[in-house]
Design a protein around this motif. Structure first.
Motif, PDB file in Angstrom:
ATOM      1  N   LEU A 244       0.566  -1.391   0.042  1.00 14.47           N
ATOM      2  CA  LEU A 244       0.225  -0.039  -0.105  1.00 14.47           C
ATOM      3  C   LEU A 244       0.909   1.194  -0.183  1.00 14.47           C
ATOM      4  O   LEU A 244       2.042   1.421   0.803  1.00 14.47           O
ATOM      5  CB  LEU A 244      -0.797  -0.057   1.240  1.00 14.47           C
ATOM      6  CG  LEU A 244      -1.866  -1.300   1.579  1.00 14.47           C
ATOM      7  CD1 LEU A 244      -2.627  -0.933   2.697  1.00 14.47           C
ATOM      8  CD2 LEU A 244      -2.809  -1.199   0.260  1.00 14.47           C
ATOM      9  N   GLY A 248      -3.382   4.478   1.071  1.00 13.12           N
ATOM     10  CA  GLY A 248      -4.005   2.862   1.178  1.00 13.12           C
ATOM     11  C   GLY A 248      -4.329   2.552  -0.024  1.00 13.12           C
ATOM     12  O   GLY A 248      -5.004   1.630  -0.284  1.00 13.12           O
ATOM     13  N   THR A 249      -3.577   2.984  -1.384  1.00 16.66           N
ATOM     14  CA  THR A 249      -4.035   2.654  -2.417  1.00 16.66           C
ATOM     15  C   THR A 249      -2.985   1.109  -2.791  1.00 16.66           C
ATOM     16  O   THR A 249      -1.935   1.363  -2.541  1.00 16.66           O
ATOM     17  CB  THR A 249      -3.925   3.388  -3.648  1.00 16.66           C
ATOM     18  OG1 THR A 249      -4.659   4.514  -3.322  1.00 16.66           O
ATOM     19  CG2 THR A 249      -4.003   2.798  -5.077  1.00 16.66           C
ATOM     20  N   ALA A 250      -3.460   0.141  -3.401  1.00 19.73           N
ATOM     21  CA  ALA A 250      -2.715  -1.020  -3.473  1.00 19.73           C
ATOM     22  C   ALA A 250      -1.656  -0.608  -4.629  1.00 19.73           C
ATOM     23  O   ALA A 250      -1.901  -0.212  -5.688  1.00 19.73           O
ATOM     24  CB  ALA A 250      -3.441  -2.035  -3.933  1.00 19.73           C
ATOM     25  N   GLU A 263      -4.926 -10.059  -3.160  1.00 20.63           N
ATOM     26  CA  GLU A 263      -5.632  -8.589  -3.001  1.00 20.63           C
ATOM     27  C   GLU A 263      -7.097  -8.936  -3.140  1.00 20.63           C
ATOM     28  O   GLU A 263      -8.051  -8.559  -2.244  1.00 20.63           O
ATOM     29  CB  GLU A 263      -5.368  -7.555  -3.602  1.00 20.63           C
ATOM     30  CG  GLU A 263      -6.217  -6.337  -3.508  1.00 20.63           C
ATOM     31  CD  GLU A 263      -6.063  -5.350  -4.518  1.00 20.63           C
ATOM     32  OE1 GLU A 263      -6.792  -3.981  -4.285  1.00 20.63           O
ATOM     33  OE2 GLU A 263      -5.352  -5.536  -5.714  1.00 20.63           O
ATOM     34  N   SER A 291      -7.195   2.280   3.527  1.00 16.79           N
ATOM     35  CA  SER A 291      -7.528   1.544   2.554  1.00 16.79           C
ATOM     36  C   SER A 291      -8.720   0.772   2.263  1.00 16.79           C
ATOM     37  O   SER A 291      -9.104   0.491   1.213  1.00 16.79           O
ATOM     38  CB  SER A 291      -6.590   0.263   2.436  1.00 16.79           C
ATOM     39  OG  SER A 291      -6.625  -0.454   3.660  1.00 16.79           O
ATOM     40  N   TYR A 293      -9.510  -2.067   3.413  1.00 14.56           N
ATOM     41  CA  TYR A 293      -9.335  -3.511   3.693  1.00 14.56           C
ATOM     42  C   TYR A 293      -9.758  -4.074   4.797  1.00 14.56           C
ATOM     43  O   TYR A 293     -10.484  -5.043   5.307  1.00 14.56           O
ATOM     44  CB  TYR A 293      -7.825  -3.950   3.497  1.00 14.56           C
ATOM     45  CG  TYR A 293      -7.265  -3.801   2.056  1.00 14.56           C
ATOM     46  CD1 TYR A 293      -7.804  -4.653   0.861  1.00 14.56           C
ATOM     47  CD2 TYR A 293      -6.466  -2.781   1.731  1.00 14.56           C
ATOM     48  CE1 TYR A 293      -7.467  -4.812  -0.329  1.00 14.56           C
ATOM     49  CE2 TYR A 293      -6.158  -2.751   0.210  1.00 14.56           C
ATOM     50  CZ  TYR A 293      -6.646  -3.685  -0.711  1.00 14.56           C
ATOM     51  OH  TYR A 293      -5.937  -3.608  -1.824  1.00 14.56           O
TER      52      TYR A 293
END
Length: 311
Positions: A244, A248-250, A263, A291, A293
């Motif tokens: 990340l 919080g972006t992959a 993911e 994120s 998640y």
């Protein structure tokens, strides 16, 4: 000094104690005092505002309930736990988080659940604190990001001793040297079965890795001479095998090389509890909170306040 007379203070304190300490209804108290139930509510609030009564937590677990509630609300989490960890380094904080996680897991797990766990240091300590769990299967969610064979054995032993169901272990590294090696490891029958089992998880508890200095995966990448490249991509955290950035972006930077939960599998798991905190992990925990998640976040109180300051 209170602006209330002594008689008014006495009545407000009496109303507050009857309501807060003894749990009497406002209607009952109002009938006794000869006032409306709305007046009783104002008397209770006045007693608190004037500092005439105190409401304090006596929870056995060291959790700041108010800070936890605000943190969960601010980041849209189903729950957050701001642990009052002792002053000290990462080891003391990790132990405090592990203790709370052990209690949460015992409370949450149901018979025949399929539970995913990452073999991070906090989760290992958590497992070592568990005396027993309901019958459930446990899936190791990532390979081990360590070259220490003793650490690998400790991770697997801790998981095995904590549960009465089947253990789906990943006897593999978390990071392969290249994509070809990654495919070869993932194709091994036992590894392939464990990876497939991650499609059926009911819940998972995962540690948060803080890049560049508070992550075993980052340390492994550094040994392979790739740290500069990965940090240059803006990576500040990992959760499972997902990297990340600060928002919080992959970040898809190790495609085909990580062994563990994908993911998509992470997003498909009904409940994810993410745990991490202490010096060096503030930005990582913030990234995970942003994120989407994680459903539940367990961190220390100092990191929780950092998240609120940067929300």
């Amino acid at each position: 000094m209170s602006k209330l007379t002594i008689d008014e203070q006495m009545r407000c304190v009496y109303a507050a104690l009857q309501r807060l300490k003894y749990g009497r209804s406002t209607v009952d108290i109002a009938g006794e005092l000869g006032v409306s139930r709305f007046m009783v509510g104002r008397m209770v609030q006045r007693a608190r505002d004037e500092g005439l009564v105190e409401v304090r937590s006596v929870m056995a677990d060291p959790i700041d309930a108010e800070l936890s509630h605000v943190l969960a609300d601010r980041y849209g989490l189903s729950a957050a736990y701001a642990v009052l960890a002792p002053v000290g380094g990462g080891r003391q904080i990790r132990s405090a988080l592990a203790s709370v996680c052990a209690r949460l897991l015992v409370d949450a797990i149901e018979e025949d659940d399929i539970v995913g766990m990452t073999p991070g240091r906090t989760i290992i300590e958590m497992c070592e604190r568990l005396e027993s769990l309901p019958m459930c299967d446990v899936v190791q969610l990532t390979g081990v990001a360590s070259t220490d064979e003793g650490e690998i054995l400790r991770a697997i032993t801790a998981m095995t001793s904590a549960v009465r169901g089947k253990i789906h272990s990943l006897h593999a590294p978390m990071l392969a040297t290249d994509a070809t090696a990654g495919r070869a490891i993932a194709a091994q029958p036992a590894v392939r079965r464990a990876l497939a089992r991650m499609d059926a998880l009911d819940r998972a508890i995962v540690t948060i890795g803080g890049w560049p200095d508070a992550s075993l995966l980052a340390a492994q990448a550094d040994q392979l001479g790739e740290m500069e490249r990965l940090v240059g991509r803006g990576i500040v955290a990992e959760i499972g095998t997902t990297l990340l950035d600060a928002q919080g972006t992959a970040v898809p930077a190790l495609e085909g090389r990580t062994i563990g939960i994908s993911e998509q599998q992470l997003r498909s798991t009904p409940q994810i509890t993410a745990v991490g905190g202490g010096p060096g992990k503030e930005r990582a925990v913030l990234a995970v909170a942003r994120s989407g998640y994680a459903d539940v976040l367990v961190t220390d109180a100092a990191t929780a306040r950092f998240l609120l300051d940067h929300s």
